[in-house]
Write an enzyme that holds these catalytic residues in place. Sequence first.
Site, PDB file in Angstrom:
ATOM      1  N   CYS A 113      -2.291  -0.708  -0.012  1.00 28.81           N
ATOM      2  CA  CYS A 113      -2.318   0.710   0.353  1.00 28.81           C
ATOM      3  C   CYS A 113      -1.716   1.627  -0.714  1.00 28.81           C
ATOM      4  CB  CYS A 113      -1.596   0.926   1.674  1.00 28.81           C
ATOM      5  SG  CYS A 113      -2.243  -0.100   3.013  1.00 28.81           S
ATOM      6  N   HIS A 246       0.002   8.049   2.053  1.00 29.86           N
ATOM      7  CA  HIS A 246      -0.933   7.040   2.533  1.00 29.86           C
ATOM      8  C   HIS A 246      -1.209   7.301   4.008  1.00 29.86           C
ATOM      9  CE1 HIS A 246      -2.854   3.467   3.805  1.00 29.86           C
ATOM     10  NE2 HIS A 246      -1.795   2.946   4.379  1.00 29.86           N
ATOM     11  N   ASN A 276      -7.026   4.150   8.777  1.00 28.63           N
ATOM     12  CA  ASN A 276      -6.344   3.606   7.609  1.00 28.63           C
ATOM     13  C   ASN A 276      -7.379   2.952   6.700  1.00 28.63           C
ATOM     14  OD1 ASN A 276      -4.874   2.112   5.742  1.00 28.63           O
ATOM     15  ND2 ASN A 276      -3.383   1.356   7.219  1.00 28.63           N
TER      16      ASN A 276
END
Length: 320
Positions: A113, A246, A276
């Site tokens: 990520c 993020h 995500n």
Amino acid sequence: MTGTRIAALGHYQPAKVLTNADLAALVDTSDEWITSRVGIRTRHMAGPDEPVDELAAQAAGKALATAGLAAADIDLVLVATSTAIDRSPNTAARVAARLGMTSPATMDLNVVCAGFTHALATADHAIRAGAARRALVIGADKMTEVTDWTDRTTCVLVGDGAGAAIVEAVPEGAAGPAGEPGIGPVLWGSVPEMGHAVRIEGTPPRFAQEGQSVYRWATQQLPALARQVCERSGLAPEDLAGVVLHQANLRIIEPLAAKIGAVNAVVARDVVESGNTSAASIPLALAKLVERGELPSGAPTLLFGFGGNLSYAGQVVRVP
């Protein structure tokens, strides 16, 4: 001396949209359960004929078109991804081939990520060192391909997509309105002993995480790290026009932005519609903010990636 700047951005998401209602038909969950815990309402899902390099190339093509550049103008391609199934050729090489590039250096970076902010710093360093003139930096992930669709704690989180940035050399001090660099100094690191908290492991590979451990670490440790990034760029948090963290969980993003002290900043909340998307989440969210005109050209914006390993990387950039 040479500095760098982001010349253009591009993003891409597959057409198929997966709603919370769709997920409720697959596992024991509900729209209320998902939105109250992570804030996600929809996510995009790539089909079997849309590999990671296809997502990446679509975003890259848009960035090139926005910059008014040809594929031959790029001499370095960096792709941040953790979901490419094949080992070789790497994703960056496949993207270069799809775009018809001639002889660029091509590398993949797997920092999950935090991959895009690591790749952006790597491009910045390569250009400053004279090893490249213009780089294509991409974050792309197909998280739905590594998801256990019977696990309601993880399958509700993920989406697919890609975001891309063109990074180019500029004379030092020419990228910002007051002489600031277009891409500020990076702060990066990891917490190796907590590497087990976010995993993509096994055969076939599957995404798993210890959600409470990640939440506690992010909310307790990241505000101070993000403020250090601002200090390295010579800015106070209140000077920021944008904050793009993020896009993991709205319950992490909103408290973090408040704790950083970015009181005047537009805060990216793309997680609500995209879920995500791992390494894609920051460039995807940033490109959308710029495309919608929510961040004007030259706006100082904090980018901060965190997640797998537990790795993190952040820098302040001036948006194109």
